[in-house]
Design a protein around this motif. Structure first.
Motif, short mmCIF file in Angstrom:
data_model
loop_
_atom_site.label_atom_id
_atom_site.label_comp_id
_atom_site.label_asym_id
_atom_site.label_seq_id
_atom_site.Cartn_x
_atom_site.Cartn_y
_atom_site.Cartn_z
N ARG A 109 -33.47 -69.39 -39.47
CA ARG A 109 -34.27 -69.10 -40.67
C ARG A 109 -35.38 -68.13 -40.30
NH1 ARG A 109 -35.87 -73.96 -44.39
NH2 ARG A 109 -33.79 -73.42 -45.18
N LEU A 110 -35.54 -67.09 -41.10
CA LEU A 110 -36.62 -66.12 -40.95
C LEU A 110 -37.63 -66.34 -42.06
CD1 LEU A 110 -34.45 -62.93 -40.27
CD2 LEU A 110 -35.75 -64.24 -38.57
N TYR A 111 -38.90 -66.49 -41.66
CA TYR A 111 -40.00 -66.70 -42.61
C TYR A 111 -40.75 -65.37 -42.77
CZ TYR A 111 -39.23 -71.68 -41.58
OH TYR A 111 -38.68 -72.93 -41.41
N TRP A 112 -40.65 -64.80 -43.96
CA TRP A 112 -41.28 -63.51 -44.20
C TRP A 112 -42.79 -63.66 -44.42
CZ3 TRP A 112 -38.62 -58.73 -44.73
CH2 TRP A 112 -37.22 -58.83 -44.66
N ASN A 113 -43.54 -62.69 -43.94
CA ASN A 113 -44.96 -62.58 -44.24
C ASN A 113 -45.08 -61.73 -45.50
OD1 ASN A 113 -47.72 -62.53 -44.24
ND2 ASN A 113 -47.93 -61.18 -42.47
N ALA A 114 -45.05 -62.38 -46.66
CA ALA A 114 -44.96 -61.69 -47.94
C ALA A 114 -46.14 -62.11 -48.82
CB ALA A 114 -43.63 -62.01 -48.63
N PRO A 115 -47.21 -61.32 -48.87
CA PRO A 115 -48.38 -61.68 -49.68
C PRO A 115 -48.00 -61.91 -51.15
CG PRO A 115 -48.90 -59.84 -48.22
CD PRO A 115 -47.42 -60.07 -48.12
N GLY A 116 -48.56 -62.95 -51.73
CA GLY A 116 -48.31 -63.28 -53.13
C GLY A 116 -47.18 -64.26 -53.34
N PHE A 117 -46.28 -64.37 -52.38
CA PHE A 117 -45.17 -65.31 -52.50
C PHE A 117 -45.58 -66.69 -52.02
CE2 PHE A 117 -42.92 -61.35 -52.69
CZ PHE A 117 -41.73 -61.61 -53.35
N ALA A 118 -45.14 -67.71 -52.75
CA ALA A 118 -45.31 -69.07 -52.24
C ALA A 118 -44.47 -69.25 -50.99
CB ALA A 118 -44.92 -70.09 -53.32
N PHE A 119 -43.27 -68.67 -50.99
CA PHE A 119 -42.45 -68.57 -49.78
C PHE A 119 -41.39 -67.50 -50.00
CE2 PHE A 119 -40.20 -71.70 -52.38
CZ PHE A 119 -38.89 -71.29 -52.30
N LEU A 120 -40.93 -66.92 -48.90
CA LEU A 120 -39.81 -65.98 -48.90
C LEU A 120 -39.10 -66.16 -47.57
CD1 LEU A 120 -38.19 -63.62 -50.07
CD2 LEU A 120 -39.87 -62.06 -49.06
N ASN A 121 -37.90 -66.74 -47.62
CA ASN A 121 -37.14 -67.07 -46.42
C ASN A 121 -35.77 -66.43 -46.47
OD1 ASN A 121 -39.29 -68.80 -45.77
ND2 ASN A 121 -38.24 -70.60 -46.60
N THR A 122 -35.23 -66.16 -45.29
CA THR A 122 -33.85 -65.72 -45.15
C THR A 122 -33.14 -66.63 -44.16
OG1 THR A 122 -34.41 -63.40 -45.57
CG2 THR A 122 -32.30 -63.83 -44.49
N ASP A 123 -32.03 -67.24 -44.61
CA ASP A 123 -31.20 -68.07 -43.74
C ASP A 123 -29.95 -67.28 -43.35
OD1 ASP A 123 -33.01 -70.10 -44.10
OD2 ASP A 123 -31.75 -71.28 -45.45
N ILE A 124 -29.62 -67.32 -42.07
CA ILE A 124 -28.38 -66.73 -41.56
C ILE A 124 -27.64 -67.85 -40.84
CG2 ILE A 124 -27.36 -64.93 -40.12
CD1 ILE A 124 -30.06 -63.41 -40.36
N THR A 125 -26.53 -68.30 -41.43
CA THR A 125 -25.88 -69.51 -40.93
C THR A 125 -24.38 -69.33 -40.83
OG1 THR A 125 -25.36 -70.59 -43.04
CG2 THR A 125 -27.61 -70.84 -42.22
N ALA A 126 -23.77 -70.21 -40.05
CA ALA A 126 -22.32 -70.37 -40.12
C ALA A 126 -21.98 -71.10 -41.42
CB ALA A 126 -21.83 -71.17 -38.91
#
Length: 270
Positions: free
Chosen positions: A140-157
């Motif tokens: 999981r990548l946690y983005w540093n994105a001002p204004g967002f409560a969260f912004l994540n990217t999952d890369i999975t099998a």
């Protein structure tokens, strides 16, 4: 699935989800949010299930919780449409994800480039009628994105453990991979409060147990929410009205079905 079987299975699923949410609450998470969603719209039926479209109602029970070093997201969809064709007839579908940042685990700053942390995630997807089970271990990548409560990217099998046709389910499939973006962006216009949130996933193509192609798909489910509870003076972040737009290219791996649908949305936050 008969209605006689649907009721107890639905009750059992709701009970299990409630127990899970109560257990996470009693364990003392730093934050925890539970929601009930009601959605209604006309959704497509893949061609392998007869094609066409049907008025569909979805009730979603959802919980997200976070501790110091671990986080949980779980939801259960209860799906029913106005066609008795074996597809979306009092069906259940659920997903559960557990994860956390390596920076939080180690106590070190692992930020780099546009990311504030990198971590791990493990997911389980289950479709009840189709007897489908998928396991999703990955990063999981946690983005540093001002204004967002969260912004994540999952890369999975995307590992299949389904029951297969021989045991009364959908065909088993070969393994694949998934890339998923999930976000929540709250904002205000004057005194009114809104949010845009949801996710978009890509799941790569694979083969079923008969050698047939299961096409790669793109599924996007953004929601636009208006905090009507706040607007009416009932308190902030309790009751939302809005819409969910569902775009599903090659729905459920069917290259003959591309869905584009608006659904009315009501969200009760507990």
């Amino acid at each position: 699935m008969s209605q006689a079987l649907a009721v107890p299975r639905t009750v059992a699923a709701i009970t299990l989800l409630g127990l899970l949410c109560s257990q996470t609450a009693s364990a003392g998470p730093i934050w925890s949010t539970s929601e009930i969603h009601l959605q209604h719209g006309s959704l497509d039926t893949p061609s392998f299930a007869g094609g066409g479209d049907a008025d569909t109602t979805i009730v979603t029970l959802q919980n997200a919780s976070g501790w110091e070093k671990i986080e949980l997201f779980v939801f259960l969809d209860i799906i029913d449409d106005n066609r008795s064709d074996g597809f979306n007839d009092s069906d259940l579908y659920g997903e559960l994800y557990v994860g956390g940042g390596f920076g939080k685990l180690s106590g070190k700053d692992l930020s780099f480039g546009p990311f504030k942390d990198i971590g791990w995630v493990f997911g389980i997807n289950h479709a009840d009628d189709a007897k489908v089970w998928k396991y999703l271990p990955g990063l999981r990548l946690y983005w540093n994105a001002p204004g967002f409560a969260f912004l994540n990217t999952d890369i999975t099998a995307y590992i299949d453990d389904s029951r297969g046709v021989g045991r009364g389910g959908a065909p088993k499939e070969s393994d694949s991979f998934m890339v998923d973006f999930a976000w929540a962006y709250p904002f205000s216009v004057g005194e009114q409060k809104f949010s845009i949130e949801g996710h978009m996933e890509y799941i790569d193509g694979r083969r079923n147990e008969f050698g047939g192609e299961v096409a790669s798909w793109i599924l996007a489910q953004p929601q636009f929410r208006w905090d009507i509870g706040h607007a009416l003076g009932w308190g902030e972040s309790h009751l939302f009205l809005g819409i969910e737009y569902q775009y599903w290219r090659n729905k459920l791996g069917d290259p003959n079905t591309d869905e584009s649908a608006l659904q009315a949305l009501v969200v009760l936050q507990l």
